[in-house]
Motif scaffolding. Structure first.
Motif, mmCIF file in Angstrom:
data_model
loop_
_atom_site.group_PDB
_atom_site.id
_atom_site.type_symbol
_atom_site.label_atom_id
_atom_site.label_comp_id
_atom_site.label_asym_id
_atom_site.label_seq_id
_atom_site.Cartn_x
_atom_site.Cartn_y
_atom_site.Cartn_z
ATOM 1 N N GLN A 170 -2.084 -4.418 -6.965
ATOM 2 C CA GLN A 170 -1.743 -3.304 -6.086
ATOM 3 C C GLN A 170 -3.046 -2.690 -5.596
ATOM 4 O O GLN A 170 -3.914 -2.332 -6.392
ATOM 5 C CB GLN A 170 -0.922 -2.264 -6.856
ATOM 6 N N GLN A 171 -3.193 -2.573 -4.284
ATOM 7 C CA GLN A 171 -4.449 -2.061 -3.732
ATOM 8 C C GLN A 171 -4.688 -0.610 -4.119
ATOM 9 O O GLN A 171 -5.802 -0.226 -4.476
ATOM 10 C CB GLN A 171 -4.443 -2.198 -2.210
ATOM 11 N N ASP A 172 -3.652 0.218 -4.037
ATOM 12 C CA ASP A 172 -3.787 1.637 -4.324
ATOM 13 C C ASP A 172 -3.452 1.927 -5.790
ATOM 14 O O ASP A 172 -2.688 1.189 -6.420
ATOM 15 C CB ASP A 172 -2.860 2.453 -3.425
ATOM 16 N N PRO A 173 -3.977 3.001 -6.334
ATOM 17 C CA PRO A 173 -3.620 3.366 -7.708
ATOM 18 C C PRO A 173 -2.123 3.653 -7.840
ATOM 19 O O PRO A 173 -1.454 4.007 -6.861
ATOM 20 C CB PRO A 173 -4.445 4.638 -7.956
ATOM 21 N N VAL A 192 0.852 -1.188 0.000
ATOM 22 C CA VAL A 192 0.000 0.000 0.000
ATOM 23 C C VAL A 192 0.890 1.241 0.000
ATOM 24 O O VAL A 192 2.050 1.202 0.395
ATOM 25 C CB VAL A 192 -0.950 0.009 1.215
ATOM 26 N N LYS A 193 0.331 2.345 -0.468
ATOM 27 C CA LYS A 193 1.111 3.576 -0.629
ATOM 28 C C LYS A 193 2.400 3.266 -1.388
ATOM 29 O O LYS A 193 3.517 3.469 -0.900
ATOM 30 C CB LYS A 193 1.430 4.216 0.725
ATOM 31 N N PRO A 194 2.288 2.755 -2.602
ATOM 32 C CA PRO A 194 3.459 2.228 -3.316
ATOM 33 C C PRO A 194 4.488 3.296 -3.644
ATOM 34 O O PRO A 194 4.160 4.463 -3.873
ATOM 35 C CB PRO A 194 2.853 1.638 -4.594
ATOM 36 N N ASP A 195 5.750 2.865 -3.659
ATOM 37 C CA ASP A 195 6.853 3.731 -4.054
ATOM 38 C C ASP A 195 7.564 3.107 -5.249
ATOM 39 O O ASP A 195 7.145 2.074 -5.779
ATOM 40 C CB ASP A 195 7.810 3.960 -2.881
ATOM 41 N N GLY A 196 8.656 3.732 -5.670
ATOM 42 C CA GLY A 196 9.356 3.263 -6.851
ATOM 43 C C GLY A 196 10.020 1.917 -6.687
ATOM 44 O O GLY A 196 10.255 1.216 -7.678
ATOM 45 N N ASP A 197 10.334 1.525 -5.443
ATOM 46 C CA ASP A 197 10.996 0.243 -5.238
ATOM 47 C C ASP A 197 10.015 -0.921 -5.328
ATOM 48 O O ASP A 197 10.239 -1.882 -6.053
ATOM 49 C CB ASP A 197 11.716 0.236 -3.890
ATOM 50 N N THR A 198 8.918 -0.848 -4.594
ATOM 51 C CA THR A 198 7.957 -1.959 -4.623
ATOM 52 C C THR A 198 7.405 -2.171 -6.024
ATOM 53 O O THR A 198 7.276 -3.308 -6.489
ATOM 54 C CB THR A 198 6.813 -1.735 -3.608
#
Length: 330
Positions: free
Chosen positions: A61-64, A33-39
């Motif tokens: 991915q749960q979030d956009p 959740v709250k994805p960043d460039g690494d995940t």
């Protein structure tokens, strides 16, 4: 086996993970959740590579996808929907999370034997049947790069861009102390293979919305210096987001500005919105913010960690985090 692979006894070797990747026909790559460039970049890179081998690949991915990561190849295929016809041997690959619960409440129930955990976090719970956890790596993407080399796939410009995104995200554009000579060599390799560094720099580090700039000013105006200037913290709440016409994505760089203040050893951003108080912690190197976050149910890295405070009470969150940091020597 490399020294990085022996750091955590429970981790599988590169050869073991590669054998499992070759054995399976279908994969779902999972971001936190709250994805960043690494995940996201790590999952997209390995997904693109496995497509070369004729594998079926999907992304959960749960979030956009955040605005600043929509340039990544295949990011348009990232969704919270799960296909109904997944093969029985589908392997769910969790990237950059210490526990599968970080994937969020929409993640379907998955038997442990169908989980692969790829990560570089301290304190990873080794939740998968297969775990590739290398805490000495700069990013989850550099863990993936080891697998790509072992798989013998072609590292296309698209894959190289995904890997370089993970590195630049988790090294703070090469400013953090995890920017080792090996990391710079890997980055050079990715650029030589076609990674679009100017695009990554522009989209992630140099392309901020006016709303984000306004919100940064509001947060800095509220910043507090404690502990004789060693601890700097501030907050963002729902009223501030409304006033700046901003959203959660616009908070990403605030904590770095706090950490950059002269004399500050540790910085914290308290995000009081969406029904919870989430906290981003950064250290200059003396204070172990991963250990402080772990005391409150969070985790991450020695110098960059986060948590969700058990209660939605900003004052209690500030006091609780402050106490945890002092327990680590602040």
């Amino acid at each position: 086996m490399s020294s990085a692979e022996t750091t955590v006894a429970e981790s599988n070797t590169t050869d073991e993970v590669v054998a499992e990747l070759r054995r399976r026909s279908s994969f779902v790559f999972v971001s936190h959740v709250k994805p960043d460039g690494d995940t996201l970049g790590a999952g997209l890179a390995l997904g693109l590579a496995l497509k070369q081998l004729g594998k079926r690949v999907a992304y959960f991915q749960q979030d956009p996808v955040p605005r600043n990561l929509r340039f990544l190849p295949d990011s348009e295929d990232v969704t919270r929907d799960v296909a109904a016809d997944l093969p029985a041997d589908t392997l769910w690959v969790f990237c950059d999370m210490s526990d599968f619960t970080r994937a969020g409440e929409y993640l379907p129930a998955i038997p442990r034997e169908h989980m692969l955990d790829i990560d570089h976090h301290l304190g990873n719970s080794h939740f998968g049947a297969f775990n590739y956890v290398l805490p000495t790596e700069a990013s989850t993407g550099t863990c993936v790069l080891r697998l790509l080399h072992a798989l013998g796939v072609t590292i296309t410009p698209e894959i190289a861009t995904c890997i370089l995104t993970t590195i630049m995200t988790d090294t703070g554009a090469f400013m953090h102390t995890n920017t080792t000579p090996a990391v710079l060599r890997m980055s050079a390799e990715m650029i030589e293979l076609g990674a679009d560094k100017p695009l990554i720099t522009d989209q992630i580090f140099a392309n901020k919305r006016f709303a984000a700039t306004k919100l940064l000013g509001m947060a800095l105006e509220r910043a507090v210096l404690d502990d004789d200037g060693r601890f700097c913290w501030t907050y963002v709440d729902e009223a501030m987001l409304r006033e700046a016409n901003a959203d959660g994505e616009d908070t990403e760089e605030i904590v770095q500005h706090l950490r950059a203040v002269d004399g500050v050893e540790c910085a914290a951003l308290f995000k009081d919105y969406e029904g919870a108080v989430r906290v981003s912690l950064r250290s200059r190197g003396r204070i172990n913010v991963q250990a402080a976050a772990a005391m409150l149910g969070g985790g991450g890295h020695f110098m960059a960690s986060g948590l969700t405070y058990p209660e939605r009470d900003l004052r209690k969150a500030v006091d609780g985090v402050h106490a945890a940091l002092r327990a680590q020597g602040l």
